[in-house]
Write a protein that holds these residues in place. Structure first.
Motif, PDB file in Angstrom:
ATOM      1  N   SER A   1     -33.745  50.950 -52.097  1.00 54.35           N
ATOM      2  CA  SER A   1     -34.508  49.805 -51.607  1.00 54.35           C
ATOM      3  C   SER A   1     -34.531  49.843 -50.083  1.00 54.35           C
ATOM      4  CB  SER A   1     -33.915  48.480 -52.090  1.00 54.35           C
ATOM      5  OG  SER A   1     -32.638  48.261 -51.511  1.00 54.35           O
ATOM      6  N   ASN A   2     -35.643  49.428 -49.505  1.00 54.06           N
ATOM      7  CA  ASN A   2     -35.814  49.386 -48.050  1.00 54.06           C
ATOM      8  C   ASN A   2     -36.395  48.024 -47.685  1.00 54.06           C
ATOM      9  OD1 ASN A   2     -36.405  49.693 -45.348  1.00 54.06           O
ATOM     10  ND2 ASN A   2     -37.310  51.729 -45.581  1.00 54.06           N
ATOM     11  N   THR A   3     -35.601  47.237 -46.948  1.00 52.12           N
ATOM     12  CA  THR A   3     -36.029  45.906 -46.535  1.00 52.12           C
ATOM     13  C   THR A   3     -36.390  45.910 -45.059  1.00 52.12           C
ATOM     14  OG1 THR A   3     -34.605  44.858 -48.178  1.00 52.12           O
ATOM     15  CG2 THR A   3     -35.392  43.478 -46.355  1.00 52.12           C
ATOM     16  N   ASN A   4     -37.619  45.514 -44.757  1.00 48.98           N
ATOM     17  CA  ASN A   4     -38.053  45.396 -43.373  1.00 48.98           C
ATOM     18  C   ASN A   4     -37.433  44.141 -42.762  1.00 48.98           C
ATOM     19  OD1 ASN A   4     -40.021  44.295 -41.190  1.00 48.98           O
ATOM     20  ND2 ASN A   4     -40.637  46.445 -41.452  1.00 48.98           N
ATOM     21  N   VAL A   5     -36.679  44.318 -41.682  1.00 48.88           N
ATOM     22  CA  VAL A   5     -35.967  43.197 -41.069  1.00 48.88           C
ATOM     23  C   VAL A   5     -36.923  42.127 -40.572  1.00 48.88           C
ATOM     24  CG1 VAL A   5     -34.441  42.526 -39.167  1.00 48.88           C
ATOM     25  CG2 VAL A   5     -33.996  44.637 -40.459  1.00 48.88           C
ATOM     26  N   LYS A   6     -38.049  42.534 -40.018  1.00 51.90           N
ATOM     27  CA  LYS A   6     -38.988  41.580 -39.435  1.00 51.90           C
ATOM     28  C   LYS A   6     -39.749  40.803 -40.493  1.00 51.90           C
ATOM     29  CE  LYS A   6     -42.764  41.235 -36.089  1.00 51.90           C
ATOM     30  NZ  LYS A   6     -43.638  41.989 -35.141  1.00 51.90           N
ATOM     31  N   THR A   7     -40.290  41.499 -41.487  1.00 51.04           N
ATOM     32  CA  THR A   7     -41.142  40.846 -42.486  1.00 51.04           C
ATOM     33  C   THR A   7     -40.376  40.398 -43.728  1.00 51.04           C
ATOM     34  OG1 THR A   7     -41.662  42.938 -43.597  1.00 51.04           O
ATOM     35  CG2 THR A   7     -43.067  42.280 -41.735  1.00 51.04           C
ATOM     36  N   GLN A   8     -39.151  40.923 -43.892  1.00 52.31           N
ATOM     37  CA  GLN A   8     -38.327  40.625 -45.059  1.00 52.31           C
ATOM     38  C   GLN A   8     -38.993  41.064 -46.366  1.00 52.31           C
ATOM     39  OE1 GLN A   8     -34.984  39.321 -45.284  1.00 52.31           O
ATOM     40  NE2 GLN A   8     -35.230  40.154 -43.204  1.00 52.31           N
ATOM     41  N   THR A   9     -39.828  42.085 -46.277  1.00 53.31           N
ATOM     42  CA  THR A   9     -40.418  42.681 -47.475  1.00 53.31           C
ATOM     43  C   THR A   9     -39.571  43.875 -47.897  1.00 53.31           C
ATOM     44  OG1 THR A   9     -41.871  44.050 -46.105  1.00 53.31           O
ATOM     45  CG2 THR A   9     -42.746  41.949 -46.904  1.00 53.31           C
TER      46      THR A   9
END
Length: 353
Positions: free
Chosen positions: A153-161
């Motif tokens: 899993s990869n969570t984008n810190v800025k968008t939280q996607t």
């Protein structure tokens, strides 16, 4: 006369008794120099033979009073097939004419641990990446890898996607060598395979990546040089040539020259290791892959230079904790790229069978 007969009887009895004591069998001495060597799922035991004819041997494990050999051993060797992981010690006795002697000194400890799960969390100011590895093994050989399930899993810190990708890899062996790995999605859709080839010394010489339809995606080859280094080449355009340097089973240096349009990069990485076992070190066949090492890298440095002067330096430091048998339980790694300071942190947690 009666007195003389009595004395004669006593003398005769004493003579017979002494003669019986002198010829009564005695147990042989204990064997010495018991040596135990781990080889995949077996422990190969040898010891110094006890002098004499008709000597047989028994082997005991972990202080048990029950011998592990099913028939008396006539040679000073034995192979114990392990059915479980853990720590093991051995003692040996010698027998003659039904009399068993004392146990030998205890062998050195043999340790076998296999990872059950390995969770890695890598984060920087942009992303939080998680890998969850689950390992299963062949029932016929506890060190032979059957499948590896990877949850990514990869969570984008800025968008939280969050992006999620789960895969399953199944392994095929020929003897003690992994000859093929097949990749599937978590809904069992075939995604491709990699086939491995080896030389007569059981050293890997190539890996061929194939698409689901059987066509070749790319091939990587390995050449073993006279100076002990190994050259890695991909048949992909603009892909660099790598040079591996190993010492005592560990990758201590890796350099790669990567051509790009109008510029060429040279990256040289050096690694320092602890003296404890890497979690994957005891998996059968993985010790033939160049990516596998015996111990754990606790620091590294990479210097990148380019023909256009776009140079950089990267370093890492890893702190580990270990179990009582010296296997890694956790790793805390930080990667630094001056002058910006720490760019990435990584935590690894391992559980074992």
């Amino acid at each position: 006369m009666k007195t003389k007969i009595a004395l004669l009887f006593i003398s005769l009895f004493t003579l017979i008794s002494c003669s019986s004591d002198e010829t009564s069998p005695t147990a042989p001495s204990a064997p010495s120099a018991v040596n135990a060597v781990l080889n995949a799922d077996t422990v190969n035991l040898t010891w110094s033979p006890v002098e004499g004819t008709g000597i047989t041997y028994n082997v005991y494990k972990n202080g048990s009073a029950v011998k592990i050999n099913t028939v008396p051993l006539t040679e000073a060797k034995f192979t114990d097939v392990l059915k479980a992981t853990g720590a093991f010690t051995y003692t040996v006795t010698a027998s003659l004419n039904g009399l068993e002697g004392a146990k030998s000194v205890v062998s050195e400890k043999i340790m076998l641990e296999l990872p059950k799960t390995q969770n890695i969390e890598r984060s920087d100011k942009y992303n939080i990446v998680k890998y969850e590895y689950s390992y299963t093994y062949d029932t016929s050989n506890i060190t032979k890898l059957a499948t590896v399930i990877v949850k990514y899993s990869n969570t984008n810190v800025k968008t939280q996607t969050t992006t999620v990708l789960n895969t399953i890899t199944k392994y095929t062996y020929s003897g003690d060598l992994i000859t093929k790995s097949m990749n599937y999605s978590d809904d069992n859709v075939f995604k491709g395979s990699t086939e491995y080839a080896y030389n007569e010394q059981k050293k890997i010489i190539s890996g061929t990546r194939k698409n689901p339809d059987g066509s070749i995606s790319y091939k990587v080859t390995y050449t073993y040089n006279v100076d002990g280094t190994i050259t890695e080449k991909y048949d992909l355009p603009d892909y660099g040539v790598g040079i591996y340097t190993f010492d005592k089973g560990n990758l201590v240096k890796y350099s790669i020259t990567t051509p790009t349009p109008g510029e060429e990069f040279l990256a040289v990485s050096n690694y320092i290791y602890d003296t404890k076992k890497d979690p994957l070190a005891d998996i059968l066949g993985f010790n033939r892959f160049l990516i596998n090492t015996v111990n754990n890298a606790i620091s590294s440095s990479t210097i990148i230079t380019s023909t256009l002067g776009n140079n950089s330096t990267e370093s890492s430091k890893t702190d580990c904790t270990y179990d009582e048998n010296g296997y890694v339980l956790t790793k805390m790694k930080s990667v630094t790229m001056p002058p910006n300071g720490v760019m990435q942190t990584e935590k690894t947690v391992v559980t074992y069978y």
